[in-house]
Design a protein around this motif. Structure first.
Motif, PDB file in Angstrom:
ATOM      1  N   HIS A 112       0.861  -1.179   0.000  1.00 36.76           N
ATOM      2  CA  HIS A 112       0.000   0.000   0.000  1.00 36.76           C
ATOM      3  C   HIS A 112       0.897   1.228   0.000  1.00 36.76           C
ATOM      4  O   HIS A 112       1.975   1.226   0.613  1.00 36.76           O
ATOM      5  N   LEU A 113       0.457   2.267  -0.673  1.00 37.14           N
ATOM      6  CA  LEU A 113       1.262   3.488  -0.759  1.00 37.14           C
ATOM      7  C   LEU A 113       1.634   4.016   0.622  1.00 37.14           C
ATOM      8  O   LEU A 113       2.733   4.537   0.829  1.00 37.14           O
ATOM      9  N   SER A 114       0.744   3.892   1.586  1.00 34.82           N
ATOM     10  CA  SER A 114       1.016   4.395   2.924  1.00 34.82           C
ATOM     11  C   SER A 114       2.224   3.708   3.557  1.00 34.82           C
ATOM     12  O   SER A 114       2.923   4.294   4.391  1.00 34.82           O
ATOM     13  N   GLU A 115       2.501   2.459   3.164  1.00 34.46           N
ATOM     14  CA  GLU A 115       3.663   1.753   3.692  1.00 34.46           C
ATOM     15  C   GLU A 115       4.955   2.340   3.139  1.00 34.46           C
ATOM     16  O   GLU A 115       5.975   2.407   3.838  1.00 34.46           O
ATOM     17  N   ILE A 116       4.933   2.754   1.874  1.00 36.76           N
ATOM     18  CA  ILE A 116       6.105   3.414   1.302  1.00 36.76           C
ATOM     19  C   ILE A 116       6.364   4.723   2.022  1.00 36.76           C
ATOM     20  O   ILE A 116       7.513   5.078   2.317  1.00 36.76           O
ATOM     21  N   MET A 117       5.297   5.442   2.332  1.00 37.20           N
ATOM     22  CA  MET A 117       5.448   6.686   3.082  1.00 37.20           C
ATOM     23  C   MET A 117       5.983   6.410   4.484  1.00 37.20           C
ATOM     24  O   MET A 117       6.849   7.123   4.994  1.00 37.20           O
ATOM     25  N   GLU A 118       5.479   5.351   5.108  1.00 38.27           N
ATOM     26  CA  GLU A 118       5.898   5.013   6.465  1.00 38.27           C
ATOM     27  C   GLU A 118       7.381   4.663   6.530  1.00 38.27           C
ATOM     28  O   GLU A 118       8.070   5.002   7.494  1.00 38.27           O
ATOM     29  N   HIS A 119       7.885   3.989   5.517  1.00 40.27           N
ATOM     30  CA  HIS A 119       9.278   3.540   5.512  1.00 40.27           C
ATOM     31  C   HIS A 119      10.168   4.418   4.638  1.00 40.27           C
ATOM     32  O   HIS A 119      11.239   3.979   4.210  1.00 40.27           O
ATOM     33  N   SER A 120       9.758   5.625   4.388  1.00 38.71           N
ATOM     34  CA  SER A 120      10.465   6.487   3.430  1.00 38.71           C
ATOM     35  C   SER A 120      11.923   6.719   3.803  1.00 38.71           C
ATOM     36  O   SER A 120      12.763   6.944   2.924  1.00 38.71           O
ATOM     37  N   GLN A 121      12.254   6.637   5.095  1.00 39.28           N
ATOM     38  CA  GLN A 121      13.631   6.937   5.510  1.00 39.28           C
ATOM     39  C   GLN A 121      14.633   5.896   5.023  1.00 39.28           C
ATOM     40  O   GLN A 121      15.842   6.143   5.008  1.00 39.28           O
TER      41      GLN A 121
ATOM     42  N   HIS B 291       2.431  -1.288 -11.022  1.00 37.84           N
ATOM     43  CA  HIS B 291       1.484  -2.308 -10.567  1.00 37.84           C
ATOM     44  C   HIS B 291       0.290  -1.726  -9.816  1.00 37.84           C
ATOM     45  O   HIS B 291      -0.263  -2.357  -8.910  1.00 37.84           O
ATOM     46  N   PHE B 292      -0.150  -0.546 -10.187  1.00 33.25           N
ATOM     47  CA  PHE B 292      -1.346   0.028  -9.558  1.00 33.25           C
ATOM     48  C   PHE B 292      -2.565  -0.809  -9.933  1.00 33.25           C
ATOM     49  O   PHE B 292      -2.660  -1.345 -11.033  1.00 33.25           O
ATOM     50  N   SER B 293      -3.500  -0.894  -9.014  1.00 32.97           N
ATOM     51  CA  SER B 293      -4.753  -1.578  -9.308  1.00 32.97           C
ATOM     52  C   SER B 293      -5.482  -0.847 -10.432  1.00 32.97           C
ATOM     53  O   SER B 293      -5.441   0.392 -10.512  1.00 32.97           O
ATOM     54  N   ASN B 294      -6.173  -1.599 -11.283  1.00 32.30           N
ATOM     55  CA  ASN B 294      -6.871  -0.952 -12.385  1.00 32.30           C
ATOM     56  C   ASN B 294      -8.129  -0.226 -11.935  1.00 32.30           C
ATOM     57  O   ASN B 294      -8.856   0.342 -12.753  1.00 32.30           O
ATOM     58  N   ARG B 295      -8.400  -0.210 -10.642  1.00 31.71           N
ATOM     59  CA  ARG B 295      -9.511   0.597 -10.124  1.00 31.71           C
ATOM     60  C   ARG B 295      -9.176   2.088 -10.173  1.00 31.71           C
ATOM     61  O   ARG B 295     -10.057   2.932 -10.035  1.00 31.71           O
ATOM     62  N   TYR B 296      -7.892   2.409 -10.357  1.00 36.49           N
ATOM     63  CA  TYR B 296      -7.467   3.809 -10.313  1.00 36.49           C
ATOM     64  C   TYR B 296      -7.359   4.414 -11.712  1.00 36.49           C
ATOM     65  O   TYR B 296      -7.075   3.720 -12.686  1.00 36.49           O
ATOM     66  N   SER B 297      -7.556   5.728 -11.770  1.00 36.48           N
ATOM     67  CA  SER B 297      -7.366   6.478 -13.011  1.00 36.48           C
ATOM     68  C   SER B 297      -6.021   7.193 -12.968  1.00 36.48           C
ATOM     69  O   SER B 297      -5.331   7.202 -11.941  1.00 36.48           O
ATOM     70  N   LEU B 298      -5.651   7.806 -14.084  1.00 36.60           N
ATOM     71  CA  LEU B 298      -4.415   8.583 -14.126  1.00 36.60           C
ATOM     72  C   LEU B 298      -4.409   9.680 -13.073  1.00 36.60           C
ATOM     73  O   LEU B 298      -3.391   9.931 -12.429  1.00 36.60           O
ATOM     74  N   GLU B 299      -5.550  10.315 -12.893  1.00 34.07           N
ATOM     75  CA  GLU B 299      -5.621  11.401 -11.909  1.00 34.07           C
ATOM     76  C   GLU B 299      -5.432  10.865 -10.489  1.00 34.07           C
ATOM     77  O   GLU B 299      -4.763  11.494  -9.662  1.00 34.07           O
ATOM     78  N   ASP B 300      -6.004   9.696 -10.195  1.00 31.56           N
ATOM     79  CA  ASP B 300      -5.819   9.079  -8.884  1.00 31.56           C
ATOM     80  C   ASP B 300      -4.334   8.809  -8.628  1.00 31.56           C
ATOM     81  O   ASP B 300      -3.819   9.084  -7.533  1.00 31.56           O
ATOM     82  N   ILE B 301      -3.668   8.271  -9.624  1.00 28.18           N
ATOM     83  CA  ILE B 301      -2.246   7.937  -9.483  1.00 28.18           C
ATOM     84  C   ILE B 301      -1.413   9.192  -9.290  1.00 28.18           C
ATOM     85  O   ILE B 301      -0.541   9.257  -8.417  1.00 28.18           O
ATOM     86  N   ARG B 302      -1.700  10.225 -10.103  1.00 30.02           N
ATOM     87  CA  ARG B 302      -0.930  11.463 -10.003  1.00 30.02           C
ATOM     88  C   ARG B 302      -1.101  12.116  -8.630  1.00 30.02           C
ATOM     89  O   ARG B 302      -0.131  12.584  -8.018  1.00 30.02           O
ATOM     90  N   GLN B 303      -2.314  12.120  -8.127  1.00 32.59           N
ATOM     91  CA  GLN B 303      -2.552  12.707  -6.802  1.00 32.59           C
ATOM     92  C   GLN B 303      -1.849  11.905  -5.711  1.00 32.59           C
ATOM     93  O   GLN B 303      -1.306  12.472  -4.760  1.00 32.59           O
ATOM     94  N   ALA B 304      -1.861  10.581  -5.855  1.00 33.59           N
ATOM     95  CA  ALA B 304      -1.206   9.737  -4.852  1.00 33.59           C
ATOM     96  C   ALA B 304       0.295   9.965  -4.838  1.00 33.59           C
ATOM     97  O   ALA B 304       0.915  10.067  -3.772  1.00 33.59           O
TER      98      ALA B 304
END
Length: 397
Positions: free
Chosen positions: A308-317, A328-341
């Motif tokens: 999950h993206l939040s795990e990358i943020m959590e371990h960013s150091q 490998h983003f889920s296909n439930r997301y759009s380009l805008e969803d990915i860009r915002q994330a």
């Protein structure tokens, strides 16, 4: 195979048949919209020719048109994203498609390597070295086609690396295809285990590292091989070093520099494994971020062997990479969803994060439309977006 440069994308210009001539430039288009709005505002408020009182509807029209122009600019950006075929980071062009559960194949043409083979896309065929991370079909399903297509083009047999635990099954699979198609699928199949090193060329080697997916898996690091003068000879002059070299003395150390790392599908556990330090300090890390938002939580991601993206943020150091390419983003997301994330990661990981978005759709995939309709004595222009089909009274370009 050259990757498409993001800097060479043709500009996308929309033509408004209703209000703007096709030859108008973008600034001129905006000017004509505002001029039209101002004229209608003057008539509506009685400040134009003929004077007299009015109901003040022009301000509403102007705000509608301003919003329309802002939305159009967002649409332009979204369409530019649709045309992206790859990314360029730290001197590497990276091309591929990676849609969770559908297909993953990522190439680095300058290294002559591909990671996973998805459905056997044509852009991967020219790469001589293929690294398979695990045996899910969206990552290995195109292997027979990849090998067969190289044979069709009279390319030399590829070198395909697989986790040792699946080598026998892959050989059986290829043998079945040989019998069914009566085609000799020529390939060098290498079971590359953790701790082993394979020399791709004299200045490039590969090593696997452990990842944590729902089935056995491993990632790979590609290293450049460099020679560095040994410290004890650092004080010598050039002619002295030359004489020692000519005498056969070993005067250099071999240093491996991690250039590109690819995880494939994995849970975040690989980040905390100290044996994976080279993957986290490679110049470019290509890793997965299957889930991006609160609709799917971390537990669900882990249950299915993903991050999950939040795990990358959590371990960013722990990320010392100069660039991180998310896939490998889920296909439930759009380009805008990915860009915002991805923008959420910028504060944690500077500006080193980019997304591989080939295969994903924009929310603005159908373009823009205008509708004119009467409302009392006032005429408005409303900017709307088309859905799956046009509605009566809408004019699309």
């Amino acid at each position: 195979m050259a990757a498409t440069s993001l800097l060479s994308l043709p500009s996308l210009r929309l033509t408004h048949r209703l209000l703007v001539p096709a030859s108008s430039s973008a600034p001129a288009s905006r000017s004509q919209f505002q001029t039209l709005a101002a004229k209608k505002a003057a008539v509506a408020t009685g400040t134009g020719e003929g004077g007299g009182g009015g109901r003040g509807a022009g301000g509403g029209l102007l705000s509608v048109l301003d919003r329309a122009m802002a939305d159009e600019e967002e649409y332009r950006r979204a369409r530019a994203q649709v045309h992206r075929k790859g990314v360029e980071v730290e001197g590497y062009a990276i091309e591929g498609v990676s849609v969770g559960g559908h297909e993953t194949c990522v190439t680095v043409p300058s290294l002559n390597v591909a990671f996973d083979i998805g459905r056997g896309p044509l852009f991967a065929v020219s790469q001589d070295y293929l690294f398979i991370t695990h045996a899910h079909l969206d990552h290995i399903g195109g292997l027979p086609m990849y090998i067969a297509t190289r044979g069709l083009y009279n390319l030399k047999p590829p070198v395909v690396f697989v986790p040792p635990c699946i080598k026998d099954d892959v050989e059986d699979l290829l043998q079945i295809h040989r019998r069914m198609s009566q085609v000799d699928l020529k390939v060098e199949l290498v079971a590359l285990d953790l701790g082993e090193t394979f020399e791709i060329r004299n200045d490039l080697v590969a090593r696997p590292f452990e990842t944590h997916h729902a089935i056995p898996s491993q990632g790979y690091v590609i290293y450049s091989v460099r020679r560095k003068l040994k410290k004890q000879y650092a004080h010598l002059k050039g002619n002295q070093i030359m004489k020692m070299k000519q005498s056969g003395a070993e005067i250099t150390d071999t240093i491996l520099y991690p250039e590109v790392a690819f995880t494939g599908d994995t849970k975040s556990d690989f980040i905390l494994d100290p044996r994976n330090a080279d993957a986290l300090r490679a110049k470019v890390l290509i890793t997965e971020a299957t889930f991006l938002d609160d609709q799917i939580d971390v537990d669900h991601a882990r249950e299915h062997g993903h991050m999950h993206l939040s795990e990358i943020m959590e371990h960013s150091q722990w990320f010392r990479n100069k660039a991180i390419v998310l896939t490998h983003f889920s296909n439930r997301y759009s380009l805008e969803d990915i860009r915002q994330a991805v923008s959420k990661l910028q504060s944690k990981l500077s500006s080193k994060v980019v997304a591989l978005t080939e295969g994903f759709k924009s929310d603005y995939r159908y373009g823009a439309t205008f509708r004119i309709f009467a409302c009392g004595n006032d005429e408005y222009v409303r900017f709307i977006r088309l859905g799956a089909c046009s509605r009566e009274g809408e004019i699309a370009h």
